[in-house]
Design an enzyme around this catalytic site. Structure first.
Site: not given
Length: 160
Positions: A18, A42, A91, A129
């Site tokens: 990040h 979430k 990514r 994460s």
């Protein structure tokens, strides 16, 4: 390039991946709003307040970064701070399909806000994460994945 950009995420917790995207965006835009979007679907490890604190700590040396939180549509937040761009990190190819859908919807909602995709540094291409939390949960070494303040916060969470 100039102007304001928004860099959204859940940042649970913020990682070196990040930070890579934030720092690179800060070199291109006059101001970067790192905005924590509170995703009700979430179940985060850290509270909104804890995540904001961690983001503020690890970005305090980047003068053109502002940190905030928002519930609702990202394009509405971007408009509220006069942002002309959204910065999203990619990514791997697997990220692209999801990001394309989100970007397409954002353009329907507000076609004046552009999305810029930034390829992550190769050393962070695997990093998420979720992976960081899993490794930290079992006391694995996360020193190459997150800043020290985040390491400490994770160790405290999992020591309970």
């Amino acid at each position: 390039m100039s102007g304001i950009a928004v860099c959204p995420g859940s940042f649970d917790p913020i990682t070196f991946g990040h930070l890579d995207i934030i720092k690179r965006g800060a070199k291109v835009f006059d101001e970067i709003h790192v905005v924590l979007l509170n995703n009700s679907s979430k179940n985060p490890l850290f509270s909104v307040e804890e995540r904001i604190h961690l983001i503020e700590e690890v970005t305090k040396d980047i003068p053109n970064v502002k940190v905030g939180t928002f519930q609702g549509l990202l394009v509405d937040y971007a408009k509220s701070v006069n942002a002309k761009a959204i910065i999203r990190g990619l990514r791997a190819v697997s990220d692209f399909e999801y990001e394309m859908q989100i970007t397409s919807m954002n353009r329907v909602l507000n076609d004046e806000i552009e999305t810029f995709f930034v390829m992550t540094n190769n050393q962070y291409s695997f990093l998420s994460s979720s992976i960081v939390k899993e490794v930290a949960k079992y006391q694995g070494d996360i020193s190459d994945l997150v800043p020290v303040v985040v390491q400490d916060a994770l160790h405290k969470k999992f020591a309970k």
